[in-house]
Design an enzyme around this catalytic site. Structure first.
Site, PDB file in Angstrom:
ATOM      1  N   GLN A   1      53.618  60.948  16.435  1.00  0.00           N
ATOM      2  CA  GLN A   1      53.702  62.059  17.404  1.00  0.00           C
ATOM      3  C   GLN A   1      54.293  61.545  18.728  1.00  0.00           C
ATOM      4  O   GLN A   1      55.115  60.658  18.692  1.00  0.00           O
ATOM      5  CB  GLN A   1      52.333  62.711  17.605  1.00  0.00           C
ATOM      6  CG  GLN A   1      51.834  63.537  16.419  1.00  0.00           C
ATOM      7  CD  GLN A   1      51.282  62.714  15.277  1.00  0.00           C
ATOM      8  OE1 GLN A   1      50.416  61.882  15.471  1.00  0.00           O
ATOM      9  NE2 GLN A   1      51.753  62.943  14.067  1.00  0.00           N
TER      10      GLN A   1
ATOM     11  N   GLY B   1      56.516  62.560  10.387  1.00  0.00           N
ATOM     12  CA  GLY B   1      57.653  62.378   9.487  1.00  0.00           C
ATOM     13  C   GLY B   1      58.613  61.434  10.179  1.00  0.00           C
ATOM     14  O   GLY B   1      59.215  61.804  11.185  1.00  0.00           O
ATOM     15  N   HIS B   2      58.683  60.195   9.708  1.00  0.00           N
ATOM     16  CA  HIS B   2      59.492  59.167  10.366  1.00  0.00           C
ATOM     17  C   HIS B   2      60.686  58.822   9.480  1.00  0.00           C
ATOM     18  O   HIS B   2      60.515  58.299   8.380  1.00  0.00           O
ATOM     19  CB  HIS B   2      58.644  57.919  10.633  1.00  0.00           C
ATOM     20  CG  HIS B   2      57.503  58.178  11.582  1.00  0.00           C
ATOM     21  ND1 HIS B   2      56.526  57.260  11.859  1.00  0.00           N
ATOM     22  CD2 HIS B   2      57.202  59.266  12.340  1.00  0.00           C
ATOM     23  CE1 HIS B   2      55.671  57.767  12.734  1.00  0.00           C
ATOM     24  NE2 HIS B   2      56.051  58.986  13.032  1.00  0.00           N
TER      25      HIS B   2
ATOM     26  N   LYS C   1      61.244  57.367  16.282  1.00  0.00           N
ATOM     27  CA  LYS C   1      60.354  56.203  16.158  1.00  0.00           C
ATOM     28  C   LYS C   1      60.575  55.474  14.838  1.00  0.00           C
ATOM     29  O   LYS C   1      60.563  54.247  14.787  1.00  0.00           O
ATOM     30  CB  LYS C   1      58.884  56.647  16.246  1.00  0.00           C
ATOM     31  CG  LYS C   1      58.504  57.295  17.572  1.00  0.00           C
ATOM     32  CD  LYS C   1      57.073  57.791  17.571  1.00  0.00           C
ATOM     33  CE  LYS C   1      56.795  58.920  16.610  1.00  0.00           C
ATOM     34  NZ  LYS C   1      57.502  60.182  16.913  1.00  0.00           N
TER      35      LYS C   1
ATOM     36  N   ASP D   1      59.129  63.116  17.112  1.00  0.00           N
ATOM     37  CA  ASP D   1      60.475  63.135  16.515  1.00  0.00           C
ATOM     38  C   ASP D   1      61.538  62.504  17.403  1.00  0.00           C
ATOM     39  O   ASP D   1      62.707  62.902  17.378  1.00  0.00           O
ATOM     40  CB  ASP D   1      60.883  64.576  16.153  1.00  0.00           C
ATOM     41  CG  ASP D   1      59.909  65.212  15.190  1.00  0.00           C
ATOM     42  OD1 ASP D   1      59.302  64.480  14.395  1.00  0.00           O
ATOM     43  OD2 ASP D   1      59.741  66.445  15.244  1.00  0.00           O
TER      44      ASP D   1
HETATM   45  P1  GDP Z   1      60.261  60.198  14.430  1.00  0.00           P
HETATM   46  O1  GDP Z   1      59.233  61.152  13.982  1.00  0.00           O
HETATM   47  O2  GDP Z   1      60.111  59.820  15.879  1.00  0.00           O
HETATM   48  O3  GDP Z   1      60.382  58.986  13.551  1.00  0.00           O
HETATM   49  O4  GDP Z   1      61.668  60.964  14.349  1.00  0.00           O
HETATM   50  P2  GDP Z   1      62.188  61.888  13.115  1.00  0.00           P
HETATM   51  O5  GDP Z   1      62.557  61.013  11.986  1.00  0.00           O
HETATM   52  O6  GDP Z   1      61.211  62.977  12.846  1.00  0.00           O
HETATM   53  O7  GDP Z   1      63.428  62.576  13.788  1.00  0.00           O
HETATM   54  C1  GDP Z   1      64.470  61.840  14.321  1.00  0.00           C
HETATM   55  C2  GDP Z   1      65.779  62.300  13.674  1.00  0.00           C
HETATM   56  O8  GDP Z   1      66.864  61.804  14.413  1.00  0.00           O
HETATM   57  C3  GDP Z   1      65.962  61.752  12.264  1.00  0.00           C
HETATM   58  O9  GDP Z   1      66.683  62.688  11.513  1.00  0.00           O
HETATM   59  C4  GDP Z   1      66.790  60.499  12.491  1.00  0.00           C
HETATM   60  O10 GDP Z   1      67.532  60.126  11.346  1.00  0.00           O
HETATM   61  C5  GDP Z   1      67.667  60.945  13.604  1.00  0.00           C
HETATM   62  N1  GDP Z   1      68.140  59.898  14.528  1.00  0.00           N
HETATM   63  C6  GDP Z   1      67.490  58.791  14.986  1.00  0.00           C
HETATM   64  N2  GDP Z   1      68.236  58.170  15.920  1.00  0.00           N
HETATM   65  C7  GDP Z   1      69.383  58.869  16.023  1.00  0.00           C
HETATM   66  C8  GDP Z   1      70.548  58.757  16.849  1.00  0.00           C
HETATM   67  O11 GDP Z   1      70.673  57.861  17.677  1.00  0.00           O
HETATM   68  N3  GDP Z   1      71.515  59.697  16.701  1.00  0.00           N
HETATM   69  C9  GDP Z   1      71.399  60.726  15.816  1.00  0.00           C
HETATM   70  N4  GDP Z   1      72.389  61.595  15.722  1.00  0.00           N
HETATM   71  N5  GDP Z   1      70.312  60.885  15.041  1.00  0.00           N
HETATM   72  C10 GDP Z   1      69.322  59.975  15.155  1.00  0.00           C
HETATM   73  P1  IMO Z   2      56.128  62.500  14.367  1.00  0.00           P
HETATM   74  O1  IMO Z   2      55.261  61.278  14.177  1.00  0.00           O
HETATM   75  C1  IMO Z   2      56.598  66.500  16.018  1.00  0.00           C
HETATM   76  C2  IMO Z   2      52.973  68.934  16.342  1.00  0.00           C
HETATM   77  C3  IMO Z   2      52.938  70.176  15.486  1.00  0.00           C
HETATM   78  C4  IMO Z   2      52.094  71.082  16.369  1.00  0.00           C
HETATM   79  C5  IMO Z   2      51.082  70.119  16.973  1.00  0.00           C
HETATM   80  C6  IMO Z   2      49.735  70.088  16.262  1.00  0.00           C
HETATM   81  O2  IMO Z   2      57.065  62.770  13.248  1.00  0.00           O
HETATM   82  O3  IMO Z   2      56.798  62.458  15.697  1.00  0.00           O
HETATM   83  P2  IMO Z   2      48.968  69.090  13.917  1.00  0.00           P
HETATM   84  O4  IMO Z   2      49.433  69.378  12.527  1.00  0.00           O
HETATM   85  O5  IMO Z   2      49.102  67.668  14.329  1.00  0.00           O
HETATM   86  O6  IMO Z   2      47.583  69.624  14.187  1.00  0.00           O
HETATM   87  O7  IMO Z   2      49.946  69.968  14.867  1.00  0.00           O
HETATM   88  O8  IMO Z   2      51.671  68.825  16.909  1.00  0.00           O
HETATM   89  N1  IMO Z   2      53.239  67.669  15.624  1.00  0.00           N
HETATM   90  C7  IMO Z   2      54.422  67.030  15.629  1.00  0.00           C
HETATM   91  N2  IMO Z   2      55.604  67.392  16.177  1.00  0.00           N
HETATM   92  N3  IMO Z   2      56.477  65.310  15.369  1.00  0.00           N
HETATM   93  C8  IMO Z   2      55.296  64.944  14.851  1.00  0.00           C
HETATM   94  O9  IMO Z   2      55.088  63.725  14.323  1.00  0.00           O
HETATM   95  C9  IMO Z   2      54.204  65.832  14.926  1.00  0.00           C
HETATM   96  N4  IMO Z   2      52.929  65.797  14.491  1.00  0.00           N
HETATM   97  C10 IMO Z   2      52.344  66.917  14.942  1.00  0.00           C
HETATM   98  O10 IMO Z   2      54.231  70.688  15.270  1.00  0.00           O
HETATM   99  O11 IMO Z   2      52.881  71.582  17.415  1.00  0.00           O
HETATM  100 MG    MG Z   3      59.097  63.007  13.018  1.00  0.00          MG
END
Ligand code: GDP
Ligand code: IMO
Ligand code: MG
Length: 432
Positions: A224, A40-41, A16, A13
């Site tokens: 991840q 979840g991207h 990415k 999270d």
């Molecule tokens: P990922 O799994 O690495 O793609 O990240 P996620 O989408 O799960 O979580 C990142 C969160 O941060 C999302 O809600 C994005 O919209 C948000 N985000 C990304 N870059 C920024 C930033 O520079 N500032 C803020 N406030 N939010 C951001």
């Molecule tokens: P993105 O790509 C954050 C975490 C779960 C748990 C551990 C194992 O959005 O960054 P699993 O279901 O993979 O067996 O769970 O890994 N986890 C993540 N945490 N972002 C993710 O993906 C994750 N994918 C798995 O919360 O701790």
């Molecule tokens: Mg994510």
């Protein structure tokens, strides 16, 4: 950008999705190589929010090919739902998406077992996403997994599913005491889902290698983060795949020595979802404030993310492990308004000694105390910044401190979730 890897530097999270969407502009092929719909991207396009789970982050750009590599575990129903959701929003998915025939498929029994095993773990539960990821990878390794190619061949699937269900149903009923899964329904339903995907199925490794030979620009999308890596992460509180640059060779079928540049994404602080060690975690009002200001709730499960200060030991370890050439720092804007900001620069162990490099074995998390260095905060809203010079000096100093701690150049800064809220950092020119 001949071939570039982008991975998560922390516990997932990191942003990415946003970074891949932006880099995809300069790529021809975007390849996911690990994980499943545990990811979840998030990508914001104006006021439109997209959350991608299995489909690579180049899908929103016309003229780009996106490949789900063979190292990904695919829940066919979830993938079709994702495809249909994007198509409804006008995205030409079929033109832009391909799936490796060797991907292993997540079956309903994997999701069920994921939940049952978590219950059995009790206090030691991992806090998985419940998407069947671990059980599907376990089957792959134990050679009872079923690949998309196997399903597309009716006879092979019949034989493989019979064998798999005989074992799963015995375990489910005799060990967990739950109802066995009927064969016929599952067979026909899975066949229908796979047939829908057939036009998109390719030999992904060959596609990627050929693209590289033809001089195409490839972007490898990590899921991840480094600390959730099966081998390098905070085991057993990890996911079941290889999340780092090393995962590309196996997960995409691409020679590792043809990866030209390795980049990672980190937040300007830390978050983690699920259980497991998190030395710089703030279980206090400051952690809650980070959660509120950063809207830190999981993009896949909606769970509140655990929040803490940036962990320099963890980041430096993940940088070194992945041989990084550069780092994207996101969510810098979230720190605006904190009077002071801290960075974890050492761990104090149970015996009172301090370590300044990430230890291979974290041991009991309760025994580790973070040692913080305090830096001055800033009050200004930085969400409209487009250059380093637009940032308050305390913010620039903070960025410089992170770079110095990681020993890898920071190539870009993100100051908001929007597509345009990211700029190249001058220090990209600084020597590593
Ligand atoms: P990922 O799994 O690495 O793609 O990240 P996620 O989408 O799960 O979580 C990142 C969160 O941060 C999302 O809600 C994005 O919209 C948000 N985000 C990304 N870059 C920024 C930033 O520079 N500032 C803020 N406030 N939010 C951001
Ligand atoms: P993105 O790509 C954050 C975490 C779960 C748990 C551990 C194992 O959005 O960054 P699993 O279901 O993979 O067996 O769970 O890994 N986890 C993540 N945490 N972002 C993710 O993906 C994750 N994918 C798995 O919360 O701790
Ligand atoms: Mg994510």
């Amino acid at each position: 950008m001949p071939s570039t890897a982008v991975i998560g530097l922390q516990w997932g999270d990191e942003g990415k999705g946003k970074v891949i969407d932006s880099l995809a502009i300069d790529a021809d092929l975007i390849v996911r190589f690990a994980g499943g719909n545990n990811a979840g991207h998030t990508v914001w396009v104006g006021t439109e929010k997209y959350v991608l789970h299995l489909i690579p982050g180049g899908i929103l750009h016309a003229g780009k090919l996106n490949l789900i590599g063979r190292g990904v575990v695919v829940n066919l129903e979830a993938l079709i739902e994702e495809i249909d959701g994007l198509k409804q929003r006008g995205v030409a998915v079929e033109e832009r998406l391909r799936i490796d025939s060797r991907v292993h498929v997540i079956f309903p029994y994997h999701c069920q077992i994921d939940g049952l095993v978590e219950t059995w773990r009790g206090e030691g539960r991992i806090g998985t996403t419940g998407r069947g990821i671990g059980p599907a990878y376990a089957d792959k390794v134990s050679r009872t997994g079923i690949r998309l190619a196997d399903i597309l061949d009716r006879d092979t699937f019949e034989q493989r599913l019979h064998a798999a269900l005989a074992e799963k149903n015995a375990v489910m009923s005799k060990v967990y005491g739950v109802e066995p899964e009927p064969y016929d329904d599952l067979f026909e339903k899975t066949r229908a889902l796979a047939e829908r995907l057939r036009p998109l199925v390719v030999d992904g490794g060959e596609l990627a290698r050929k693209a590289h030979q033809d001089g195409k620009r490839i972007l490898f999308e990590g899921a991840q983060g480094a600390m959730l890596d099966l081998d390098a992460g905070t085991y057993p509180y990890v996911t079941s795949s290889w999340t780092g640059v090393a995962g590309i060779a196996g997960g995409a079928g691409f020679p590792p020595n043809r990866i030209d540049r390795s980049l990672a994404v980190t937040k300007a602080y830390c978050t983690r979802v699920g259980e497991g060690p998190f030395p710089s975690e703030l279980k206090c009002a400051i952690g809650q404030r980070l959660r509120d200001q950063g809207n830190e709730y999981g993009a896949t499960t909606g769970r509140p993310r655990r929040c803490g200060w940036f962990d320099a030991l963890q980041a430096r370890y993940a940088c070194a492990l992945n041989g990084l050439d550069g780092v994207f720092v996101t969510n810098l804007d979230v720190l605006s308004g904190f009077e002071e900001i801290q960075v974890c620069v050492a761990y104090r162990l149970a015996d009172g000694s301090e370590v300044r490099d990430y230890p291979a074995e974290l041991g009991k998390i309760d025994d580790i105390q973070p040692v913080f260095q305090t830096l001055p905060g800033w009050t200004e809203d930085i969400t409209a910044a487009t250059t380093l010079d637009d940032l308050p000096s305390a913010c620039r100093d903070y960025v410089a401190f992170l770079e110095q701690q990681m020993r890898v150049p920071i190539v870009s800064l993100s100051v908001g979730p929007g597509r345009t809220q990211m700029f190249v950092c001058d220090s990209a020119q600084a020597p590593a």
